[in-house]
Write a protein that holds these residues in place. Structure first.
Motif, PDB file in Angstrom:
ATOM      1  N   SER A   1       0.826  -1.203   0.000  1.00 54.21           N
ATOM      2  CA  SER A   1       0.000   0.000   0.000  1.00 54.21           C
ATOM      3  C   SER A   1       0.862   1.255   0.000  1.00 54.21           C
ATOM      4  O   SER A   1       0.614   2.207  -0.752  1.00 54.21           O
ATOM      5  CB  SER A   1      -0.937   0.010   1.220  1.00 54.21           C
ATOM      6  OG  SER A   1      -1.873  -1.038   1.150  1.00 54.21           O
TER       7      SER A   1
ATOM      8  N   PRO B   1      -8.164   9.722   4.417  1.00 57.98           N
ATOM      9  CA  PRO B   1      -9.590   9.525   4.117  1.00 57.98           C
ATOM     10  C   PRO B   1     -10.432   9.750   5.368  1.00 57.98           C
ATOM     11  O   PRO B   1     -10.091   9.258   6.444  1.00 57.98           O
ATOM     12  CB  PRO B   1      -9.660   8.075   3.651  1.00 57.98           C
ATOM     13  CG  PRO B   1      -8.423   7.425   4.166  1.00 57.98           C
ATOM     14  CD  PRO B   1      -7.383   8.488   4.221  1.00 57.98           C
TER      15      PRO B   1
ATOM     16  N   MET C   1     -12.987   9.014   7.996  1.00 52.52           N
ATOM     17  CA  MET C   1     -13.617   7.751   8.378  1.00 52.52           C
ATOM     18  C   MET C   1     -14.833   7.934   9.276  1.00 52.52           C
ATOM     19  O   MET C   1     -15.726   7.097   9.297  1.00 52.52           O
ATOM     20  CB  MET C   1     -12.598   6.854   9.085  1.00 52.52           C
ATOM     21  CG  MET C   1     -11.389   6.486   8.218  1.00 52.52           C
ATOM     22  SD  MET C   1     -11.836   5.820   6.602  1.00 52.52           S
ATOM     23  CE  MET C   1     -12.722   4.347   7.074  1.00 52.52           C
ATOM     24  N   GLN C   2     -14.864   9.042  10.045  1.00 53.04           N
ATOM     25  CA  GLN C   2     -16.004   9.278  10.925  1.00 53.04           C
ATOM     26  C   GLN C   2     -15.932  10.707  11.443  1.00 53.04           C
ATOM     27  O   GLN C   2     -14.850  11.300  11.462  1.00 53.04           O
ATOM     28  CB  GLN C   2     -15.996   8.292  12.100  1.00 53.04           C
ATOM     29  CG  GLN C   2     -14.770   8.393  12.998  1.00 53.04           C
ATOM     30  CD  GLN C   2     -14.725   7.287  14.030  1.00 53.04           C
ATOM     31  OE1 GLN C   2     -14.668   6.110  13.703  1.00 53.04           O
ATOM     32  NE2 GLN C   2     -14.727   7.660  15.296  1.00 53.04           N
TER      33      GLN C   2
ATOM     34  N   ILE D   1      -7.579   6.367  12.314  1.00 54.95           N
ATOM     35  CA  ILE D   1      -6.907   5.101  11.995  1.00 54.95           C
ATOM     36  C   ILE D   1      -5.457   5.121  12.466  1.00 54.95           C
ATOM     37  O   ILE D   1      -5.020   4.189  13.170  1.00 54.95           O
ATOM     38  CB  ILE D   1      -7.017   4.772  10.492  1.00 54.95           C
ATOM     39  CG1 ILE D   1      -8.492   4.707  10.084  1.00 54.95           C
ATOM     40  CG2 ILE D   1      -6.305   3.462  10.188  1.00 54.95           C
ATOM     41  CD1 ILE D   1      -9.326   3.696  10.859  1.00 54.95           C
TER      42      ILE D   1
ATOM     43  N   ARG E   1      -4.088  -7.094  12.676  1.00 57.36           N
ATOM     44  CA  ARG E   1      -5.295  -6.298  12.398  1.00 57.36           C
ATOM     45  C   ARG E   1      -4.951  -4.831  12.194  1.00 57.36           C
ATOM     46  O   ARG E   1      -5.572  -4.144  11.365  1.00 57.36           O
ATOM     47  CB  ARG E   1      -6.294  -6.462  13.547  1.00 57.36           C
ATOM     48  CG  ARG E   1      -6.811  -7.893  13.706  1.00 57.36           C
ATOM     49  CD  ARG E   1      -7.910  -7.956  14.743  1.00 57.36           C
ATOM     50  NE  ARG E   1      -8.309  -9.332  15.030  1.00 57.36           N
ATOM     51  CZ  ARG E   1      -8.023  -9.980  16.148  1.00 57.36           C
ATOM     52  NH1 ARG E   1      -7.323  -9.383  17.096  1.00 57.36           N
ATOM     53  NH2 ARG E   1      -8.427 -11.217  16.327  1.00 57.36           N
TER      54      ARG E   1
ATOM     55  N   THR F   1      -5.872  -2.717   8.908  1.00 52.75           N
ATOM     56  CA  THR F   1      -6.702  -1.524   9.081  1.00 52.75           C
ATOM     57  C   THR F   1      -6.006  -0.288   8.528  1.00 52.75           C
ATOM     58  O   THR F   1      -6.621   0.531   7.828  1.00 52.75           O
ATOM     59  CB  THR F   1      -7.027  -1.327  10.581  1.00 52.75           C
ATOM     60  OG1 THR F   1      -7.735  -2.473  11.064  1.00 52.75           O
ATOM     61  CG2 THR F   1      -7.879  -0.091  10.796  1.00 52.75           C
TER      62      THR F   1
ATOM     63  N   ASP G   1      -5.974  -0.572   4.557  1.00 52.44           N
ATOM     64  CA  ASP G   1      -7.249  -0.511   3.843  1.00 52.44           C
ATOM     65  C   ASP G   1      -8.093   0.704   4.186  1.00 52.44           C
ATOM     66  O   ASP G   1      -8.843   1.203   3.336  1.00 52.44           O
ATOM     67  CB  ASP G   1      -8.061  -1.782   4.127  1.00 52.44           C
ATOM     68  CG  ASP G   1      -7.375  -3.031   3.604  1.00 52.44           C
ATOM     69  OD1 ASP G   1      -6.507  -2.904   2.715  1.00 52.44           O
ATOM     70  OD2 ASP G   1      -7.685  -4.133   4.100  1.00 52.44           O
ATOM     71  N   LYS G   2      -7.984   1.193   5.414  1.00 56.02           N
ATOM     72  CA  LYS G   2      -8.837   2.300   5.842  1.00 56.02           C
ATOM     73  C   LYS G   2      -8.115   3.649   5.914  1.00 56.02           C
ATOM     74  O   LYS G   2      -8.716   4.650   6.268  1.00 56.02           O
ATOM     75  CB  LYS G   2      -9.483   1.984   7.195  1.00 56.02           C
ATOM     76  CG  LYS G   2     -10.452   0.803   7.140  1.00 56.02           C
ATOM     77  CD  LYS G   2     -11.170   0.605   8.457  1.00 56.02           C
ATOM     78  CE  LYS G   2     -12.159  -0.557   8.368  1.00 56.02           C
ATOM     79  NZ  LYS G   2     -13.264  -0.280   7.409  1.00 56.02           N
ATOM     80  N   CYS G   3      -6.814   3.637   5.588  1.00 58.77           N
ATOM     81  CA  CYS G   3      -6.080   4.897   5.642  1.00 58.77           C
ATOM     82  C   CYS G   3      -5.182   5.067   4.422  1.00 58.77           C
ATOM     83  O   CYS G   3      -5.455   5.888   3.551  1.00 58.77           O
ATOM     84  CB  CYS G   3      -5.260   4.985   6.926  1.00 58.77           C
ATOM     85  SG  CYS G   3      -4.331   6.524   7.103  1.00 58.77           S
TER      86      CYS G   3
ATOM     87  N   SER H   1      -4.544   3.509   1.618  1.00 61.12           N
ATOM     88  CA  SER H   1      -5.067   3.367   0.256  1.00 61.12           C
ATOM     89  C   SER H   1      -5.862   4.586  -0.188  1.00 61.12           C
ATOM     90  O   SER H   1      -5.996   4.831  -1.391  1.00 61.12           O
ATOM     91  CB  SER H   1      -5.936   2.111   0.154  1.00 61.12           C
ATOM     92  OG  SER H   1      -7.083   2.222   0.991  1.00 61.12           O
ATOM     93  N   GLY H   2      -6.381   5.360   0.765  1.00 63.50           N
ATOM     94  CA  GLY H   2      -7.204   6.515   0.419  1.00 63.50           C
ATOM     95  C   GLY H   2      -6.523   7.866   0.590  1.00 63.50           C
ATOM     96  O   GLY H   2      -7.160   8.915   0.450  1.00 63.50           O
TER      97      GLY H   2
END
Length: 468
Positions: free
Chosen positions: A170, A312, A314-315, A329, A378, A382, A385-387, A389-390
């Motif tokens: 990534s 990215p 996320m919330q 993240i 994990r 995380t 995929d949640k940081c 890559s975006g």
């Protein structure tokens, strides 16, 4: 609830009638209310115990010590565990006294009662097949538990390395994407010299790749097992050929390159491999946390910080500040790292606490290592995929910071000398003027020379300088 009565050397105990575990597991269940996490939480450990018990049964049968019918039933019960069945019957807390005896007995009893069922008998009818005399034949907790723990750790480490490689890729992809984004490098949180954002992300990819290699090296130490040691390494109560045979059976079942320790007395008391592995996991955690700190810094703002990259969203980030988005993240991966560092301290203390021929603290060692490995795995997935890559780059912001940075003056050192370069930096900082304009004004270099020297693209890689 209906019960059956089982007996051990301390007396009678009620065991749930439908349970596959037996009296010693029930005692451990009553005694150890510590983490609230049962062995069932770690399926790799249950699988490893099943491998060990099946290998032991096959070894004992091949040596003429265990009846073939009993061996077949034990092996079929172990195959059930390997298929993911009956894991809910592993109810002992992962942290327990007794050097893992309760974990070993939980496995012995579940396998025995499932084997009895396969043989057409009821649970607890141990006159037909016994958890100690048959399932635990030629074994001791002191070789079963550490050997199982090592097999489980190898299986877990492989998944961790896969997750780390995923994160590495990534960062590498972002390194390629941002290869043309010029930005200012920083040392000690101060302007340093120009670089590309791609170089920054590529460096993170490289450092994670290095740690994959370190984990792989630490894993190599875990392949050495002590099956056949029995109680303290002398091999009491096992056949002379058992150690070699059981290891061969384990290798065949697991397809892992397991090997018997050259000195089983030493291996039964030594926990150095765990210390080494935990230290490498700490290394991974420390470096991951540093990267997450960098991501938080580079994305700080959006108006009052560095704001060179965007993470990215996320919330929502606040219950009081509308529109605020936090770097949640990287923050959670920071916290993973802190936990891993704490587990490393636990492993160090537990391994130091060994006495004479055995270290009784291996359950907390295993728990700590499993926690560290699983959280890091994990955390890597995380973060990828949640940081990562975006992530997007604020190209104009990066360029603006480069062009207005005092750090450009570093490129002038070979041409005008350190003292003059420092003088220009101080004046630019004091007046707010540009390095370019001040050098021209003082006549230190021509416009053509400056345009070439201070072109930021020329400063992100080695360049031959012909001194006059």
């Amino acid at each position: 609830m209906e019960y059956r009565i089982e007996h051990d050397s301390l007396g009678d105990v009620q065991v749930p009638a439908d349970a596959y575990y037996g009296v010693q597991t029930q005692r451990a269940r009553d005694n150890f209310h510590i983490t609230g996490i049962p062995m069932a939480h770690y399926p790799r450990l249950i699988e490893a115990l099943a491998y060990v018990k099946q290998a032991a049964a096959e070894a004992n049968a091949s040596l003429g010590l265990l009846e073939e019918g009993k061996c077949r039933a034990i092996c079929r019960a172990c195959e059930d565990l390997l298929a993911g069945r009956l894991h809910d019957q592993f109810v002992v807390d992962v942290i327990q006294g007794g050097a893992g005896t309760s974990a070993n007995m939980n496995a012995n009893e579940v396998i025995c009662n499932r084997a009895l069922e396969l043989m057409g008998h009821g649970r607890g009818e141990y006159r037909h097949l016994h958890p100690l005399n048959d399932v635990n034949m030629s074994q001791s907790t002191n070789d079963v538990y550490p050997s199982s723990l090592r097999i489980a750790l190898i299986l877990e480490l492989r998944e961790l390395m896969d997750a780390m490689r995923h994160l590495q890729k990534s960062f590498a992809r972002k390194g390629e994407e941002f290869a043309d984004v010029l930005k200012m490098g920083r040392t000690q949180l101060q302007d340093a010299v120009p670089m590309t954002l791609g170089q920054e992300f590529t460096a993170w990819s490289v450092t994670i790749g290095e740690d994959v290699q370190r984990v792989d090296e630490a894993e190599d130490l875990v392949y050495e097992i002590n099956m056949g040691a029995t109680a303290i390494g002398t091999g009491l109560n096992c056949h002379p050929d058992y150690t070699r045979t059981v290891t061969e059976k384990l290798v065949a079942l697991t397809t892992l390159n397991l090997k018997t320790s050259p000195d089983l007395v030493e291996a039964t008391q030594d926990t150095g491999a765990y210390v080494q592995l935990s230290g490498v996991l700490k290394r991974v955690a420390v470096k991951l946390s540093k990267i997450c700190n960098d991501l938080r810094l580079l994305s700080s703002g959006p108006r009052c910080g560095l704001n060179e990259i965007n993470l990215p969203p996320m919330q929502p980030g606040s219950s009081i500040m509308p529109g605020k988005v936090n770097p949640v993240i990287p923050e959670v991966v920071n916290q993973v790292a802190f936990a891993v560092i704490g587990h490393d301290v636990t492993v160090s203390m537990a391994c130091e606490a060994g006495q004479l021929e055995l270290n009784v603290m291996e359950p907390v060692v295993g728990y700590s290592l499993f926690q560290s490995i699983n959280m890091l795995r994990r955390g890597c997935l995380t973060l990828a995929d949640k940081c990562v890559s975006g992530i997007t780059a604020n190209r104009e912001r990066c360029r603006e910071l480069v062009e207005h940075s005092i750090g450009l003056v570093t490129a002038l050192n070979p041409h005008i000398g350190y003292d003059r370069a420092a003088e220009i930096a101080k004046e630019a900082l004091r007046t707010g003027g540009s390095v370019y304009a001040i050098v021209l004004e003082k006549g230190y270099l021509t416009r053509e020379e400056l345009d070439d020297i201070l072109k930021p693209e020329n400063m992100v890689r080695p360049r031959y300088i012909c001194r006059k």
